[in-house]
Write a protein that holds these residues in place. Structure first.
Motif, PDB file in Angstrom:
ATOM      1  N   LEU A  79       0.825  -1.217   0.000  1.00  0.00           N
ATOM      2  CA  LEU A  79       0.000   0.000   0.000  1.00  0.00           C
ATOM      3  C   LEU A  79       0.856   1.262   0.000  1.00  0.00           C
ATOM      4  O   LEU A  79       0.541   2.234  -0.696  1.00  0.00           O
ATOM      5  N   MET A  80       1.938   1.244   0.765  1.00  0.00           N
ATOM      6  CA  MET A  80       2.826   2.406   0.819  1.00  0.00           C
ATOM      7  C   MET A  80       3.499   2.630  -0.541  1.00  0.00           C
ATOM      8  O   MET A  80       3.599   3.755  -1.010  1.00  0.00           O
ATOM      9  N   VAL A  81       3.926   1.542  -1.159  1.00  0.00           N
ATOM     10  CA  VAL A  81       4.551   1.650  -2.480  1.00  0.00           C
ATOM     11  C   VAL A  81       3.541   2.130  -3.517  1.00  0.00           C
ATOM     12  O   VAL A  81       3.864   2.964  -4.368  1.00  0.00           O
ATOM     13  N   ALA A  82       2.319   1.632  -3.431  1.00  0.00           N
ATOM     14  CA  ALA A  82       1.280   2.063  -4.378  1.00  0.00           C
ATOM     15  C   ALA A  82       0.997   3.553  -4.231  1.00  0.00           C
ATOM     16  O   ALA A  82       0.850   4.262  -5.234  1.00  0.00           O
ATOM     17  N   SER A  83       0.946   4.032  -2.992  1.00  0.00           N
ATOM     18  CA  SER A  83       0.697   5.466  -2.798  1.00  0.00           C
ATOM     19  C   SER A  83       1.871   6.294  -3.308  1.00  0.00           C
ATOM     20  O   SER A  83       1.681   7.365  -3.890  1.00  0.00           O
ATOM     21  N   SER A  84       3.079   5.784  -3.134  1.00  0.00           N
ATOM     22  CA  SER A  84       4.252   6.477  -3.673  1.00  0.00           C
ATOM     23  C   SER A  84       4.206   6.492  -5.195  1.00  0.00           C
ATOM     24  O   SER A  84       4.529   7.496  -5.826  1.00  0.00           O
ATOM     25  N   GLY A  85       3.817   5.356  -5.766  1.00  0.00           N
ATOM     26  CA  GLY A  85       3.720   5.264  -7.223  1.00  0.00           C
ATOM     27  C   GLY A  85       2.713   6.242  -7.782  1.00  0.00           C
ATOM     28  O   GLY A  85       2.957   6.880  -8.812  1.00  0.00           O
ATOM     29  N   ALA A  86       1.575   6.364  -7.110  1.00  0.00           N
ATOM     30  CA  ALA A  86       0.558   7.313  -7.564  1.00  0.00           C
ATOM     31  C   ALA A  86       1.131   8.732  -7.554  1.00  0.00           C
ATOM     32  O   ALA A  86       0.949   9.492  -8.510  1.00  0.00           O
ATOM     33  N   PHE A  87       1.861   9.062  -6.504  1.00  0.00           N
ATOM     34  CA  PHE A  87       2.469  10.389  -6.402  1.00  0.00           C
ATOM     35  C   PHE A  87       3.473  10.597  -7.538  1.00  0.00           C
ATOM     36  O   PHE A  87       3.468  11.629  -8.207  1.00  0.00           O
ATOM     37  N   ILE A  88       4.323   9.617  -7.758  1.00  0.00           N
ATOM     38  CA  ILE A  88       5.367   9.743  -8.775  1.00  0.00           C
ATOM     39  C   ILE A  88       4.783   9.816 -10.179  1.00  0.00           C
ATOM     40  O   ILE A  88       5.185  10.639 -10.997  1.00  0.00           O
ATOM     41  N   TYR A  89       3.810   8.959 -10.470  1.00  0.00           N
ATOM     42  CA  TYR A  89       3.265   8.934 -11.825  1.00  0.00           C
ATOM     43  C   TYR A  89       2.376  10.138 -12.135  1.00  0.00           C
ATOM     44  O   TYR A  89       2.206  10.493 -13.291  1.00  0.00           O
ATOM     45  N   LEU A  90       1.846  10.780 -11.136  1.00  0.00           N
ATOM     46  CA  LEU A  90       1.023  11.967 -11.367  1.00  0.00           C
ATOM     47  C   LEU A  90       1.859  13.247 -11.487  1.00  0.00           C
ATOM     48  O   LEU A  90       1.351  14.264 -11.946  1.00  0.00           O
ATOM     49  N   ARG A  91       3.115  13.182 -11.079  1.00  0.00           N
ATOM     50  CA  ARG A  91       3.994  14.354 -11.166  1.00  0.00           C
ATOM     51  C   ARG A  91       4.581  14.466 -12.564  1.00  0.00           C
ATOM     52  O   ARG A  91       5.290  13.583 -13.014  1.00  0.00           O
ATOM     53  N   GLU A  92       4.272  15.548 -13.235  1.00  0.00           N
ATOM     54  CA  GLU A  92       4.809  15.760 -14.582  1.00  0.00           C
ATOM     55  C   GLU A  92       6.288  16.111 -14.551  1.00  0.00           C
ATOM     56  O   GLU A  92       6.995  15.934 -15.545  1.00  0.00           O
ATOM     57  N   SER A  93       6.783  16.610 -13.421  1.00  0.00           N
ATOM     58  CA  SER A  93       8.179  17.026 -13.334  1.00  0.00           C
ATOM     59  C   SER A  93       9.146  15.843 -13.224  1.00  0.00           C
ATOM     60  O   SER A  93      10.344  16.019 -13.402  1.00  0.00           O
ATOM     61  N   ILE A  94       8.638  14.664 -12.962  1.00  0.00           N
ATOM     62  CA  ILE A  94       9.509  13.483 -12.877  1.00  0.00           C
ATOM     63  C   ILE A  94       9.621  12.868 -14.268  1.00  0.00           C
ATOM     64  O   ILE A  94       8.613  12.515 -14.873  1.00  0.00           O
ATOM     65  N   PRO A  95      10.850  12.737 -14.770  1.00  0.00           N
ATOM     66  CA  PRO A  95      11.027  12.213 -16.134  1.00  0.00           C
ATOM     67  C   PRO A  95      10.623  10.733 -16.236  1.00  0.00           C
ATOM     68  O   PRO A  95      10.603  10.007 -15.248  1.00  0.00           O
ATOM     69  N   LEU A  96      10.348  10.310 -17.457  1.00  0.00           N
ATOM     70  CA  LEU A  96       9.900   8.945 -17.702  1.00  0.00           C
ATOM     71  C   LEU A  96      10.906   7.917 -17.188  1.00  0.00           C
ATOM     72  O   LEU A  96      10.519   6.921 -16.582  1.00  0.00           O
ATOM     73  N   PHE A  97      12.223   8.169 -17.392  1.00  0.00           N
ATOM     74  CA  PHE A  97      13.208   7.195 -16.928  1.00  0.00           C
ATOM     75  C   PHE A  97      13.185   7.073 -15.395  1.00  0.00           C
ATOM     76  O   PHE A  97      13.454   5.996 -14.855  1.00  0.00           O
ATOM     77  N   GLY A  98      12.850   8.146 -14.703  1.00  0.00           N
ATOM     78  CA  GLY A  98      12.718   8.094 -13.244  1.00  0.00           C
ATOM     79  C   GLY A  98      11.528   7.240 -12.832  1.00  0.00           C
ATOM     80  O   GLY A  98      11.607   6.445 -11.894  1.00  0.00           O
ATOM     81  N   LYS A  99      10.434   7.421 -13.558  1.00  0.00           N
ATOM     82  CA  LYS A  99       9.232   6.632 -13.273  1.00  0.00           C
ATOM     83  C   LYS A  99       9.466   5.154 -13.564  1.00  0.00           C
ATOM     84  O   LYS A  99       9.054   4.284 -12.791  1.00  0.00           O
ATOM     85  N   LEU A 100      10.141   4.867 -14.667  1.00  0.00           N
ATOM     86  CA  LEU A 100      10.431   3.476 -15.016  1.00  0.00           C
ATOM     87  C   LEU A 100      11.431   2.857 -14.044  1.00  0.00           C
ATOM     88  O   LEU A 100      11.301   1.684 -13.671  1.00  0.00           O
ATOM     89  N   GLY A 101      12.409   3.639 -13.615  1.00  0.00           N
ATOM     90  CA  GLY A 101      13.370   3.158 -12.615  1.00  0.00           C
ATOM     91  C   GLY A 101      12.684   2.851 -11.293  1.00  0.00           C
ATOM     92  O   GLY A 101      12.966   1.819 -10.661  1.00  0.00           O
ATOM     93  N   PHE A 102      11.787   3.736 -10.897  1.00  0.00           N
ATOM     94  CA  PHE A 102      11.005   3.502  -9.676  1.00  0.00           C
ATOM     95  C   PHE A 102      10.219   2.203  -9.808  1.00  0.00           C
ATOM     96  O   PHE A 102      10.214   1.370  -8.906  1.00  0.00           O
ATOM     97  N   THR A 103       9.550   2.029 -10.935  1.00  0.00           N
ATOM     98  CA  THR A 103       8.737   0.836 -11.159  1.00  0.00           C
ATOM     99  C   THR A 103       9.587  -0.428 -11.095  1.00  0.00           C
ATOM    100  O   THR A 103       9.196  -1.416 -10.464  1.00  0.00           O
ATOM    101  N   ALA A 104      10.754  -0.398 -11.697  1.00  0.00           N
ATOM    102  CA  ALA A 104      11.638  -1.572 -11.685  1.00  0.00           C
ATOM    103  C   ALA A 104      12.094  -1.906 -10.258  1.00  0.00           C
ATOM    104  O   ALA A 104      12.020  -3.066  -9.835  1.00  0.00           O
ATOM    105  N   CYS A 105      12.528  -0.897  -9.524  1.00  0.00           N
ATOM    106  CA  CYS A 105      12.997  -1.123  -8.145  1.00  0.00           C
ATOM    107  C   CYS A 105      11.873  -1.627  -7.252  1.00  0.00           C
ATOM    108  O   CYS A 105      12.055  -2.570  -6.479  1.00  0.00           O
ATOM    109  N   VAL A 106      10.730  -0.994  -7.350  1.00  0.00           N
ATOM    110  CA  VAL A 106       9.585  -1.377  -6.520  1.00  0.00           C
ATOM    111  C   VAL A 106       9.113  -2.785  -6.869  1.00  0.00           C
ATOM    112  O   VAL A 106       8.777  -3.570  -5.981  1.00  0.00           O
TER     113      VAL A 106
END
Length: 120
Positions: A79-106
């Motif tokens: 649940l904590m990771v999902a809430s973090s993911g929602a925050f990260i994926y909704l932020r336009e300032s975070i680049p795609l590679f950051g979002k994909l890196g987050f997804t891979a690590c999580v």
């Protein structure tokens, strides 16, 4: 000197674990386990305190004695990771590679957590 270094590291890991409770991207349990390991070699008093702590003690005991992560902690981590993911994926300032890196690590972290036994 070794005991002092381990004692200091124990408190450092303990501080990180406490901060991690409020920071969704940072898991607290590994830092608690590290703190317990450091205290076990440097201070029986603080090791005992940590192992018998109302909140921190049970997951550490579970890991040290049976190498398990109870289902309630797995769900909480997810649940904590999902809430973090929602925050990260909704932020336009975070680049795609950051979002994909987050997804891979999580994903790797959750695979590890969910493949651990839940019962002794």
């Amino acid at each position: 000197l070794k005991r002092r270094v381990l004692f200091t590291l124990g408190w450092l890991f303990m501080a990180i674990a406490i901060i991690a409770v409020a920071v969704p991207l940072l898991p607290s349990t590994p830092f608690l386990i590290l703190a317990a390991a450091c205290f076990s070699k440097s201070s029986e008093r603080f090791h005992s305190w940590l192992m018998n702590h109302k909140y921190f003690g049970p997951p550490i005991k579970d890991w040290e004695t049976n190498k398990i992560i109870r289902t309630q902690y797995k769900v909480l981590a997810t649940l904590m990771v999902a809430s973090s993911g929602a925050f990260i994926y909704l932020r336009e300032s975070i680049p795609l590679f950051g979002k994909l890196g987050f997804t891979a690590c999580v994903t790797l972290m959750l695979i590890y957590v969910w493949t651990r036994k839940s019962q002794p």
